[in-house]
Design an enzyme around this catalytic site. Structure first.
Site, short mmCIF file in Angstrom:
data_model
loop_
_atom_site.label_atom_id
_atom_site.label_comp_id
_atom_site.label_asym_id
_atom_site.label_seq_id
_atom_site.Cartn_x
_atom_site.Cartn_y
_atom_site.Cartn_z
N HIS A 306 40.39 43.60 40.52
CA HIS A 306 41.18 43.95 41.03
C HIS A 306 42.77 43.22 40.89
CE1 HIS A 306 43.49 45.10 44.86
NE2 HIS A 306 42.84 45.81 45.34
N ASP A 363 35.24 48.26 47.14
CA ASP A 363 34.40 49.49 46.29
C ASP A 363 32.82 49.17 45.48
OD1 ASP A 363 35.81 51.85 46.30
OD2 ASP A 363 37.62 51.05 44.76
N1 ACO Z 1 35.14 43.99 34.13
C1 ACO Z 1 35.57 43.30 33.00
N2 ACO Z 1 37.10 42.68 32.92
C2 ACO Z 1 37.70 43.07 33.78
C3 ACO Z 1 37.26 43.54 34.49
C4 ACO Z 1 36.22 43.96 34.51
N3 ACO Z 1 35.53 45.03 35.99
N4 ACO Z 1 39.00 43.62 35.23
C5 ACO Z 1 39.42 43.21 34.56
N5 ACO Z 1 39.00 43.13 33.35
C6 ACO Z 1 39.76 41.81 32.36
C7 ACO Z 1 40.42 43.12 31.74
O1 ACO Z 1 40.44 43.03 30.24
C8 ACO Z 1 41.96 42.17 31.22
O2 ACO Z 1 40.88 40.87 30.24
P1 ACO Z 1 42.18 40.46 29.26
O3 ACO Z 1 42.81 39.01 30.22
O4 ACO Z 1 40.92 39.36 28.17
O5 ACO Z 1 42.66 41.39 28.37
C9 ACO Z 1 41.77 41.22 32.48
O6 ACO Z 1 40.05 41.62 33.63
C10 ACO Z 1 42.84 41.61 32.77
O7 ACO Z 1 42.26 42.75 33.37
P2 ACO Z 1 43.05 43.84 33.37
O8 ACO Z 1 43.24 44.83 33.81
O9 ACO Z 1 44.46 43.48 33.20
O10 ACO Z 1 43.78 43.70 35.17
P3 ACO Z 1 44.89 44.36 36.66
O11 ACO Z 1 45.23 43.62 37.49
O12 ACO Z 1 45.63 44.88 35.61
O13 ACO Z 1 43.37 45.38 37.18
C11 ACO Z 1 41.62 46.83 38.43
C12 ACO Z 1 42.84 45.88 38.26
C13 ACO Z 1 42.45 47.67 36.92
C14 ACO Z 1 40.85 47.09 39.26
C15 ACO Z 1 40.31 45.50 36.94
O14 ACO Z 1 39.81 44.91 37.81
C16 ACO Z 1 39.25 47.42 37.11
O15 ACO Z 1 39.23 48.00 35.74
N6 ACO Z 1 38.31 47.25 37.32
C17 ACO Z 1 37.27 47.96 37.72
C18 ACO Z 1 37.86 49.52 38.42
C19 ACO Z 1 37.61 49.14 39.99
O16 ACO Z 1 36.94 48.54 40.43
N7 ACO Z 1 38.33 49.24 40.26
C20 ACO Z 1 39.16 49.53 42.09
C21 ACO Z 1 40.18 48.71 42.22
S1 ACO Z 1 39.99 48.62 43.97
C22 ACO Z 1 40.85 49.93 44.41
O17 ACO Z 1 41.48 50.59 43.41
C23 ACO Z 1 40.63 50.21 45.85
#
Ligand code: ACO
Length: 428
Positions: A306, A363
């Site tokens: 998140h 979620d």
């Molecule tokens: N699985 C694997 N790796 C992940 C995940 C995941 N679900 N989420 C983040 N990471 C990793 C990224 O690859 C990144 O790695 P790096 O630093 O080596 O590049 C690091 O963790 C940070 O991730 P970001 O995408 O930069 O974090 P951000 O805060 O921008 O994204 C997000 C948050 C979009 C929710 C992300 O965690 C994600 O895509 N999760 C899966 C989708 C999801 O569940 N979305 C629901 C959000 S809640 C809502 O909207 C109600």
């Protein structure tokens, strides 16, 4: 003049920037005059460090896993309150008295019907259209039907359109579902609760009475509470940005629905359940965990991670409990729940997820509950939109009433060509 100041040094010049303090949470550096005094913009794609507004609605401490609506912890609201009470709280700032609560429920109930011509509007969609596509279209179209409440400078108009949006969203979502399965639309039933009415409009048919199962009604209502608001997330910011131009509230909420649809936001519950089904059995989990960690593989664990929570999402805790309650009430079991529990356990013990502070979000479990209740995955995000409408309209109202509000207009760091002369075809 703010008491606290930040100092910004650019070359030999130093600039004082005021610091604004909230009631709780990080202070903010007020950079509104930065461009005027320094000729520079700030750069913050994704607004990771930027507060776009003042708000008294919702507070999140992502490090501690805290979520408060108007000061009340989400766990307490989910346990003791109802979605209608939370809606009142969000719109009005305080919990209602018993009389205020009853009046509010009557008001919302009396707005649940849709203009009859909107039924024909649905016929224009393909039967296999995604419910979110239909929601975007129908909610946007509401502004063509309810002209009498679109003067955004009139607080009474704002109140009526807010009530209309909250009240009509279940009818719109249920109709999107009915249309997709080829069943007749069900009219709202005023004797039922907001949530009971929605369940009946979705799963009832005119040929027989529909009995609302209290445990399912409660679980659904709780899911709505858990999705009611989440401060300045992508869809809420979209609603605020659309509203900042003076657009009518129906158009703004349609914009919010469009943003919510994406898999990184509201679409994640659908994606999370699809992922759990794809994993299928606990023995396949390690393979998917490895894929999630592989930088060359675009796969991510959906329902994990998140932007704000770097701890367990407090809504996920309530969701996990609710899965068990719904299973007990409906006397069902779903092997996918076992996969989810095991996946959570394994991920939470994995260095990659520990180091990046990736925890289950709201979620992760919600799809399992919604599926057990009988919703197809395509409806999941539509339900999220239904509930989030409360937050959207509360945020939109707060923005319109805020004297500091101006049209939202980010700046950019330009990296394209500098000025050059047009070249005719025969010279290219
Ligand atoms: N699985 C694997 N790796 C992940 C995940 C995941 N679900 N989420 C983040 N990471 C990793 C990224 O690859 C990144 O790695 P790096 O630093 O080596 O590049 C690091 O963790 C940070 O991730 P970001 O995408 O930069 O974090 P951000 O805060 O921008 O994204 C997000 C948050 C979009 C929710 C992300 O965690 C994600 O895509 N999760 C899966 C989708 C999801 O569940 N979305 C629901 C959000 S809640 C809502 O909207 C109600």
């Amino acid at each position: 003049m703010a008491d606290k100041q930040a100092k910004l040094a650019i070359g030999a010049e130093t600039y004082d920037l005021p610091i604004m303090e909230g009631t709780v949470g990080p202070d903010v550096v007020d950079i509104r005059k930065l461009y005027g005094t320094t000729g520079m913009f700030t750069y913050d794609p994704g607004y990771k460090s930027t507060a776009s507004c003042e708000s008294a609605l919702t507070f999140i401490d992502g490090e501690e896993g805290v979520l408060l609506h108007r000061g009340y912890p989400i766990g307490q609201l989910a346990e003791h309150s109802s979605f209608m009470e939370v809606a009142y709280l969000m719109l009005n700032g305080e919990l209602p008295s018993q009389d205020e609560y009853e009046d509010f429920k009557v008001t919302i109930t009396r707005h649940t019907m849709l203009h009859d011509q909107l039924r024909q509007f649905y016929q224009g969609f393909r039967r296999d259209g995604h419910p979110m596509a239909i929601m975007c279209g129908v909610v946007g179209a509401l502004s063509a039907f309810y002209h009498d409440s679109t003067d955004i400078s009139d607080p009474e108009h704002r109140k009526i359109s807010s009530h209309r949006l909250i009240a009509k969203m279940p009818t719109i979502a249920a109709m999107a579902y009915k249309y997709s399965v080829g069943q007749p639309f069900m009219s709202p039933m005023n004797s039922l609760s907001y949530t009971g009415n929605f369940l009946r409009m979705t799963f009832g048919v005119p040929a027989e009475d529909y009995e609302v199962i209290p445990a399912v009604e409660k679980a659904m209502d709780r899911i709505f509470i858990l999705h009611a608001d989440h401060e300045q997330n992508a869809s809420t910011s979209t609603v605020r940005l659309a509203g900042s131009s003076g657009a009518n509230p129906f158009a703004c909420i349609a914009a919010g629905i469009a943003c919510l649809w994406g898999p990184a936001h509201g679409g994640a519950n659908e994606a999370a359940l699809n992922m759990l089904h794809e994993i299928g059995t606990p023995d396949r989990i390690p393979h998917y965990i490895e894929r999630a960690k592989d930088k060359n593989d675009p796969f991510r664990l959906m329902g994990f991670g998140h932007r704000v929570y770097k701890n367990y999402d407090p809504r996920a805790t309530v969701m996990q409990k609710t899965v068990r309650e719904v299973f007990d009430a409906l006397k069902v079991k779903d092997p996918v729940f076992e996969v989810a529990l095991r996946l959570e356990e394994m991920a939470l013990h994995d260095d990659y997820f520990i180091e990046k502070k990736l925890f289950p979000n709201v979620d992760f479990y919600s799809g399992i509950i919604l599926s057990a209740i009988g919703f197809p995955t395509t409806m999941f995000t539509a339900l999220f939109a239904l509930a989030r409408t409360v937050g959207w309209v509360a945020q939109w109202n707060e923005m319109i009433s805020d004297p500091a509000q101006v049209i939202g207009r980010p700046r950019q760091l330009y990296t394209g060509p500098t000025q050059r002369d047009y070249v005719p075809f025969d010279k290219r």
